[in-house]
Design a protein around this motif. Structure first.
Motif, PDB file in Angstrom:
ATOM      1  N   LEU A  88      38.320  28.202  30.851  1.00  0.00           N
ATOM      2  CA  LEU A  88      37.871  28.232  32.240  1.00  0.00           C
ATOM      3  C   LEU A  88      37.409  26.865  32.724  1.00  0.00           C
ATOM      4  O   LEU A  88      37.518  26.548  33.909  1.00  0.00           O
ATOM      5  CB  LEU A  88      36.740  29.245  32.410  1.00  0.00           C
ATOM      6  CG  LEU A  88      37.128  30.716  32.339  1.00  0.00           C
ATOM      7  CD1 LEU A  88      35.892  31.602  32.297  1.00  0.00           C
ATOM      8  CD2 LEU A  88      38.003  31.089  33.539  1.00  0.00           C
ATOM      9  N   ASP A 117      31.724  26.340  32.289  1.00  0.00           N
ATOM     10  CA  ASP A 117      31.698  27.657  31.660  1.00  0.00           C
ATOM     11  C   ASP A 117      31.576  27.546  30.144  1.00  0.00           C
ATOM     12  O   ASP A 117      30.867  28.332  29.510  1.00  0.00           O
ATOM     13  CB  ASP A 117      32.961  28.447  32.020  1.00  0.00           C
ATOM     14  CG  ASP A 117      33.003  28.817  33.485  1.00  0.00           C
ATOM     15  OD1 ASP A 117      32.136  29.576  33.932  1.00  0.00           O
ATOM     16  OD2 ASP A 117      33.904  28.339  34.193  1.00  0.00           O
ATOM     17  N   ARG A 132      36.219  38.022  31.967  1.00  0.00           N
ATOM     18  CA  ARG A 132      37.493  37.351  31.744  1.00  0.00           C
ATOM     19  C   ARG A 132      37.891  37.393  30.268  1.00  0.00           C
ATOM     20  O   ARG A 132      39.070  37.370  29.932  1.00  0.00           O
ATOM     21  CB  ARG A 132      37.408  35.898  32.219  1.00  0.00           C
ATOM     22  CG  ARG A 132      37.308  35.738  33.718  1.00  0.00           C
ATOM     23  CD  ARG A 132      38.567  36.182  34.438  1.00  0.00           C
ATOM     24  NE  ARG A 132      39.717  35.349  34.094  1.00  0.00           N
ATOM     25  CZ  ARG A 132      40.061  34.250  34.755  1.00  0.00           C
ATOM     26  NH1 ARG A 132      39.344  33.862  35.804  1.00  0.00           N
ATOM     27  NH2 ARG A 132      41.109  33.557  34.405  1.00  0.00           N
TER      28      ARG A 132
END
Length: 215
Positions: free
Chosen positions: A21, A25, A133
């Protein structure tokens, strides 16, 4: 209620996803999993809370661009934590330092380390976005907000029970109230960091069945 805690598989997935990401992150996920910071502590961090130490090879840190030789060096960082249960300064392990360095180099001095996670709500939202995610969906009866911290706490307490770490090191590293932080010997943070680094993921063992106190 059983506290949310990441398994080995989940921790690997979260760290790999966060790396993909982007640097912010990845740094946030590393602090949550491998340094055990709670969301309140992450939200309160600014770049002035990080102290860089030259690695043994003596490579200086030049905050003008991302270093091209990160893969060949071992950056070292202390993180000063002023919020949460107890103020403290900890030495973080190499995977955390490697994630912090490129992100810190992009940040002006004395600004929030994570602009989009500079509030507790923002930090929680960023953390849950990474979990989502990564395919880590919290069970309805578990709270995964502190799942990285709970995982590290259980691991370090286990090392204390085995006599690998002295009693009190886990609580002091994670800022639990009532710990005699100032009474510990010099270098104890390094002992804890080495113990963490010796586990899988650069972090901890399989604690999927462990129950830990919520923060």
């Amino acid at each position: 209620m059983k506290a949310g805690i990441l398994t080995d598989e989940q921790a690997h997935a979260v760290l790999a996803t966060a790396q993909a990401l982007g640097p912010a992150d990845e740094a946030l996920a590393q602090l949550a999993i491998n340094a055990g910071l709670c969301m309140t502590e992450i939200a309160a961090l600014n770049t002035g809370n990080l102290t860089h130490h030259e690695p043994a090879g003596g490579r200086p840190l030049h905050p003008v661009a991302v270093s091209t030789d990160l893969a060949n060096s071992a950056p070292e960082y202390d993180v000063q934590i002023r919020q949460g249960k107890a103020p403290r300064t900890i030495r973080v392990i190499e995977p955390v330092a490697r994630a912090l360095e490129p992100w810190v180099l992009l940040r002006p001095a004395e600004v929030p380390l994570f602009p989009e996670a500079a509030t507790v709500v923002g930090a929680i939202d960023s953390w849950h976005f990474i979990l989502d995610r990564a395919g880590v969906v919290p069970a309805t009866d578990e709270d995964f907000t502190q799942a990285g911290r709970n995982r590290l706490l259980a691991y370090l307490i286990g090392l204390e029970e085995k006599g690998i770490l002295p009693t009190g090191y886990a609580g002091s590293y994670l800022g639990l109230p009532g710990m005699a932080y100032d009474d510990l010997p010099a270098g104890w943070q390094g002992e804890v960091a080495r113990a963490i680094h010796n586990g899988p993921t650069g972090a901890v063992g399989d604690l999927s069945a462990a129950e830990t106190p919520t923060d």
